[in-house]
Design a protein around this motif. Structure first.
Motif, mmCIF file in Angstrom:
data_model
loop_
_atom_site.group_PDB
_atom_site.id
_atom_site.type_symbol
_atom_site.label_atom_id
_atom_site.label_comp_id
_atom_site.label_asym_id
_atom_site.label_seq_id
_atom_site.Cartn_x
_atom_site.Cartn_y
_atom_site.Cartn_z
ATOM 1 N N THR A 27 0.833 -1.206 0.000
ATOM 2 C CA THR A 27 0.000 0.000 0.000
ATOM 3 C C THR A 27 0.862 1.248 0.000
ATOM 4 O OG1 THR A 27 -1.752 -1.187 1.177
ATOM 5 C CG2 THR A 27 -1.813 1.218 1.241
ATOM 6 N N ASN A 85 2.633 1.780 -3.517
ATOM 7 C CA ASN A 85 1.807 2.109 -4.684
ATOM 8 C C ASN A 85 1.411 3.583 -4.623
ATOM 9 O OD1 ASN A 85 0.166 2.125 -6.889
ATOM 10 N ND2 ASN A 85 -1.244 0.541 -6.140
ATOM 11 N N ASP A 137 -0.632 5.083 -6.604
ATOM 12 C CA ASP A 137 -1.949 5.295 -7.194
ATOM 13 C C ASP A 137 -2.940 5.652 -6.090
ATOM 14 O OD1 ASP A 137 -4.230 5.373 -8.661
ATOM 15 O OD2 ASP A 137 -4.089 3.325 -9.453
ATOM 16 N N ARG A 138 -3.532 6.817 -6.197
ATOM 17 C CA ARG A 138 -4.468 7.277 -5.177
ATOM 18 C C ARG A 138 -5.715 6.390 -5.127
ATOM 19 N NH1 ARG A 138 -4.873 12.205 -2.829
ATOM 20 N NH2 ARG A 138 -3.338 12.998 -4.320
ATOM 21 N N GLN A 139 -6.244 6.023 -6.287
ATOM 22 C CA GLN A 139 -7.464 5.237 -6.311
ATOM 23 C C GLN A 139 -7.224 3.838 -5.739
ATOM 24 O OE1 GLN A 139 -10.478 6.439 -7.073
ATOM 25 N NE2 GLN A 139 -11.288 4.468 -6.371
ATOM 26 N N ALA A 140 -6.052 3.263 -6.041
ATOM 27 C CA ALA A 140 -5.754 1.932 -5.501
ATOM 28 C C ALA A 140 -5.681 1.972 -3.973
ATOM 29 C CB ALA A 140 -4.439 1.414 -6.088
ATOM 30 N N ARG A 141 -5.105 3.025 -3.426
ATOM 31 C CA ARG A 141 -5.049 3.127 -1.962
ATOM 32 C C ARG A 141 -6.433 3.322 -1.371
ATOM 33 N NH1 ARG A 141 -0.309 6.353 1.038
ATOM 34 N NH2 ARG A 141 0.766 4.789 -0.236
#
Length: 509
Positions: free
Chosen positions: A139, A142, A144-148
């Motif tokens: 976490t 990564n 990527d804001r959306q993935a978090r």
């Protein structure tokens, strides 16, 4: 081709480390047994003299048990272990030497401890720990804001569903003893690595200490540049090594007192489970000391950092720039004269140089200069005759002394011969005022009882007579030298006809 050559090089490099060198020695079991017995969680440092005696005692016990032991006294063995980088020797503020285990020795002890456990560390708890760490690191890695956000939504929904189920009266399955024991073993493995981790950080700070001191002493730049470099290294001290960076990150987390309080409470909750009944009191006590292990490790590292800062500060303050300039100027003059001498000197020419100045023959060397103030006479004494107290006469001095035994003896003999007085109290009451001091009463009793040599205990009455005399009391009034009166109660001491002759015999010729 395979990578066997590269792997062999790496393995050989690993065997040169003090940890594997300790495990590979002939006396490795004995050395590790001594370390495990002498050094404990509560006894992390031992005075040098005490450890030498302890090692001697351990060797004697092993010899009595029929075990082979190395030759040499305990002090020699400790010096060998110090040279192998298994022990480290430090001095405290009282200049007392102490021994402590290095991180390499602690790693070897951890390895032996893990091999002596009966239960395998590959368990459900260990797998869950790995999965949680991997999930957290992934976490953070990564960007990527959306993935978090998706990961957080999944965690929130799962925790919300579990909370709603428990709030609605859902069943809470108790953890089995095997599950708790797996978790306890996993935690114990992680906790046992903390002392060696903290010790590696402390050793890294010590190594940085030596490097900075060496750079400081060999510095050729001006003193201002040296101070700037010292301050820069001090500010970034913990960020220059991997151990220092790891400690800074852990320290920011572990100095949170509420977090440590929660950790201490969670440890107590774990030990309330029924599985803890299978643990010994020592194991439970060691498990509860996790917070103290963390606090002690942090304190040791901080103490080493403070010692480094204090040493560097002393070097900076005591740096004598004037002395260095004088030495530099002297060396330049020597080089100049050497250049002049080499113009005329041959290849094998030599010159005698006195390394130590010649001795000066001085008959008397003054250590102090003459001071006129010390040779001056003392000031005259002040005349205080006007404020002096009045001079006491002989009678006044005599009134402050002991009883007048000679006059008291005469009064006692006269009273016994006359027969008109029956007791010592009556005799005292008939005396003149200058013989009625309190000490005169004691003198009368002393003369009378001392003259009666026929009674036991040198004239003292026996127990029955004394008890009866105490029950019958007389009161006498005394007159002090200042004219005030004092009344005393005393037992009745009757006079006897034979007291006169006894008192007369007691007079010195």
């Amino acid at each position: 081709m395979s990578d066997i050559v590269a792997e062999l090089v790496r393995v050989r490099d690993a065997f040169t480390k003090p940890t594997l060198r300790l495990l590979d020695r002939k006396w490795a079991p004995l050395v590790l047994a001594v370390f495990r017995t002498a050094f404990t969680r509560d006894q992390r440092t031992i005075p040098a003299d005490r450890l030498h005696l302890q090692v001697d005692n351990y060797l004697d016990e092993l010899r009595l048990g029929g075990e082979p032991v190395p030759d040499g006294p305990g002090r020699a063995l400790c010096m060998q272990w110090l040279g192998h980088n298994w022990l480290i020797r430090t001095r405290d503020d009282d200049d007392t030497e102490h021994y402590s285990l290095t991180s390499h020795a602690l790693e070897a002890l951890d390895l032996v401890q893990s091999l002596t456990r009966d239960r395998s560390l590959i368990s459900e708890s260990r797998i869950h720990t790995i999965l949680d760490v991997v999930r957290r690191v992934a976490t953070e890695a990564n960007p990527d804001r959306q993935a978090r956000l998706d990961r957080l939504d999944v965690q929130i929904s799962g925790l919300t569903a579990e909370r709603d189920r428990i709030a609605a009266g859902g069943e809470i399955a108790p953890a089995s003893d095997d599950q708790m024991l797996d978790g306890y073993t996993n935690l114990l493995s992680l906790i046992s690595q903390l002392p060696s981790d903290f010790k590696r950080v402390e050793e890294a700070v010590t190594g940085m200490h030596r490097e900075i001191i060496s750079d400081f002493r060999s510095e050729d730049c001006p003193i201002a540049a040296v101070i700037d470099q010292y301050l820069a290294k001090s500010d970034s001290l913990m960020s220059l090594t991997a151990e220092g960076r790891a400690f800074e990150g852990a320290f920011a987390l572990l100095r949170d007192e509420p977090l440590l309080a929660d950790l201490r409470r969670d440890l107590d909750i774990i030990l309330t489970h029924p599985f803890a009944q299978a643990l010994t009191p020592a194991e439970q006590r060691e498990f509860r000391r996790t917070v103290k292990i963390i606090q002690d490790g942090i304190r040791d590292v901080l103490v080493q950092r403070q010692r480094l800062s204090a040493t560097l500060r002393d070097h900076t303050v005591n740096y004598d720039m004037v002395c260095d300039r004088e030495l530099d100027a002297t060396l330049r003059q020597v080089n100049q004269q050497l250049d002049v001498w080499m113009r005329t000197a041959g290849p094998r020419a030599a010159i005698g140089v006195e390394l130590v100045p010649a001795r000066i023959d001085v008959q008397h060397l003054r250590e102090r200069f003459w001071d006129a103030a010390e040779a001056a006479p003392p000031p005259p004494l002040e005349d205080v005759s006007d404020t002096a107290p009045p001079v006491l006469g002989l009678d006044a001095i005599r009134n402050q002394g002991g009883p007048a035994l000679a006059r008291l003896r005469e009064q006692l003999i006269a009273a016994v011969v006359a027969g008109d007085l029956d007791s010592v109290a009556e005799v005292f009451g008939a005396l003149p005022d200058n013989l009625r001091r309190p000490v005169e009463l004691i003198g009368l009793i002393h003369l009378l009882l001392g003259a009666r040599t026929d009674e036991p205990l040198d004239g003292l009455p026996d127990a029955g007579t004394l008890t009866a005399a105490i029950e019958r009391q007389e009161h006498v009034e005394t007159i002090r030298p200042d004219g005030t009166g004092r009344i005393f109660a005393m037992p009745v001491l009757p006079l006897r006809p034979d007291d006169a002759s006894a008192l007369a015999e007691g007079v010195s010729p």
